[in-house]
Design an enzyme around this catalytic site. Sequence first.
Site, mmCIF file in Angstrom:
data_model
loop_
_atom_site.group_PDB
_atom_site.id
_atom_site.type_symbol
_atom_site.label_atom_id
_atom_site.label_comp_id
_atom_site.label_asym_id
_atom_site.label_seq_id
_atom_site.Cartn_x
_atom_site.Cartn_y
_atom_site.Cartn_z
ATOM 1 N N GLU A 11 -10.968 0.278 -5.292
ATOM 2 C CA GLU A 11 -11.279 -0.056 -3.893
ATOM 3 C C GLU A 11 -12.160 1.040 -3.304
ATOM 4 O O GLU A 11 -11.844 2.226 -3.436
ATOM 5 C CB GLU A 11 -10.005 -0.124 -3.025
ATOM 6 C CG GLU A 11 -9.129 -1.317 -3.266
ATOM 7 C CD GLU A 11 -7.968 -1.383 -2.264
ATOM 8 O OE1 GLU A 11 -8.035 -0.725 -1.208
ATOM 9 O OE2 GLU A 11 -6.999 -2.094 -2.556
ATOM 10 N N ASP B 263 0.876 -1.179 0.000
ATOM 11 C CA ASP B 263 0.000 0.000 0.000
ATOM 12 C C ASP B 263 0.911 1.226 0.000
ATOM 13 O O ASP B 263 2.138 1.079 -0.061
ATOM 14 C CB ASP B 263 -0.951 -0.050 1.210
ATOM 15 C CG ASP B 263 -0.208 -0.204 2.535
ATOM 16 O OD1 ASP B 263 0.820 0.483 2.726
ATOM 17 O OD2 ASP B 263 -0.638 -1.006 3.377
ATOM 18 N N GLU C 179 -1.902 0.061 -5.121
ATOM 19 C CA GLU C 179 -1.688 1.360 -4.462
ATOM 20 C C GLU C 179 -0.217 1.774 -4.520
ATOM 21 O O GLU C 179 0.415 2.088 -3.511
ATOM 22 C CB GLU C 179 -2.211 1.336 -3.022
ATOM 23 C CG GLU C 179 -3.730 1.187 -2.953
ATOM 24 C CD GLU C 179 -4.305 1.396 -1.558
ATOM 25 O OE1 GLU C 179 -3.594 1.156 -0.562
ATOM 26 O OE2 GLU C 179 -5.481 1.799 -1.467
ATOM 27 N N ASN D 297 -11.985 -1.702 14.902
ATOM 28 C CA ASN D 297 -12.201 -1.374 13.498
ATOM 29 C C ASN D 297 -11.657 -0.001 13.118
ATOM 30 O O ASN D 297 -11.565 0.897 13.953
ATOM 31 C CB ASN D 297 -13.696 -1.422 13.179
ATOM 32 C CG ASN D 297 -14.213 -2.851 13.176
ATOM 33 O OD1 ASN D 297 -13.440 -3.797 13.008
ATOM 34 N ND2 ASN D 297 -15.515 -3.008 13.362
HETATM 35 CA CA CA Z 1 -13.099 -5.895 13.917
#
Ligand code: CA
Length: 443
Positions: A301, A155, A203, A316
């Site tokens: 993406e 990336d 990327e 997250n």
């Molecule tokens: Ca998670």
Amino acid sequence: MKKRLTLFTALAVAMSLACSACGTQNVERSAFCGDLESFAPTGKLEGNELFVEKVESLPDDFIMGVDASLVIAEEQSGVIYRGFDGAEQDVFKTLAENGVTHIRVRVWVDPYDENGNGYGGGNNDADKAAEIGARAAKYGLRLIVDFHYSDFWADPGKQMVPKAWKNMDLSEKSDEVYKFTKDTLKKINKEGGVVGMVQVGNETNGSLCGETSWDGVCELMSAGSRAVREVCPEALVAVHFANPEHSGTYAEYAKQLNDHDVDYDVFGSSYYPFWHGTLENLTSVLSNVANTYNKKVMVLETSYAHTPDDTDFNGNTVSDSATGLTKNYPYTVQGQANALRDVIEAAAKATNGIGVCYWEGTWITVGGASREENKALWEKYGSGWASSYSAAYDPNDAGKYYGGCAVDNQALFGPDGVPLASLQVFNLVRYGNDVGVEAESVE
Ligand code: CA
């Protein structure tokens, strides 16, 4: 238009019923026979409770992609993918039934340590790509093959050379890129996968495979492209960059590719709404490249959260407590649908805009009741973003911070493996779904 404004300002929409009402069409066919008969719905899917504004002038052949690189590691970890009715169903069939046309799959050269332990992130090598390609082809889905030319995640932050190529000079690496691309595509073809597009790098914002000069990056891209043209002459060759919001960078990347005579068809971008600037800017910078160099463009993406909550005991990227994110949509299924719909529109509006691909739409929790239970599965099957074994290759990042999934709340499936209503946006943007909307709350 007024309803759209209502959705933007009232950040939660009453969603009366669960997804069981979502219609799917009967798209069965007798047997897989090597061709690619489309399973995609031929008309509008009925019964969806989300408001989806039609995207005008959407070409019939607009690519509706979903990256599903983690699927096999997820299934090995015990995940069961289901249809809208809750019954177990091949996830690729479900994707095809709901308007998806392409499956994206990343390919790492050798994502294993010397004892054969996988680094994680799906342990996606050439064999896994071929397996996914064959599964996808059964349901009429073409592949977007995403070569990272690394042994693990590549990336803008890192483009590490594969360990076996570590001491090679540029010319030797170029030979390896050519051979690896060729061998992988041949393997995919042999197993029955149908390659629609191939990315020569992921990327690659100015570096690739340990090379940090444009001479080096472009030579490696050209080697990959040459292999694609030979093995899959009908596939499109794509380049892929990130950060469209960084002023002038895409114009510079495209100029470098042109100056170095890189042979490619599609200039692709990542676009995450919470990081990557406005949709108007995205359309503008992609159009600029398309107009200047006569290239196709697409979003390779994108994704958005359908809930602020974590489900796998690994924090997250997007959550209510996350900082540095631009929140243009609520973290609800309707918000996720709006985000996807708007990215599709922005890509379609761009000159020569050919498609959008949703990133890791099938990466959900492996389902354990504790972090320890999940960790055992992440380690064994590679279903987390990185395992402890990745330390052998990437000690400073993956080797330190390894764990589960940071995007389970951005998948197009719920933690129970049932698709979310937002999956049907791929179909509904072609027709519009003008349901009544009602504000629940205002943020
Ligand atoms: Ca998670």
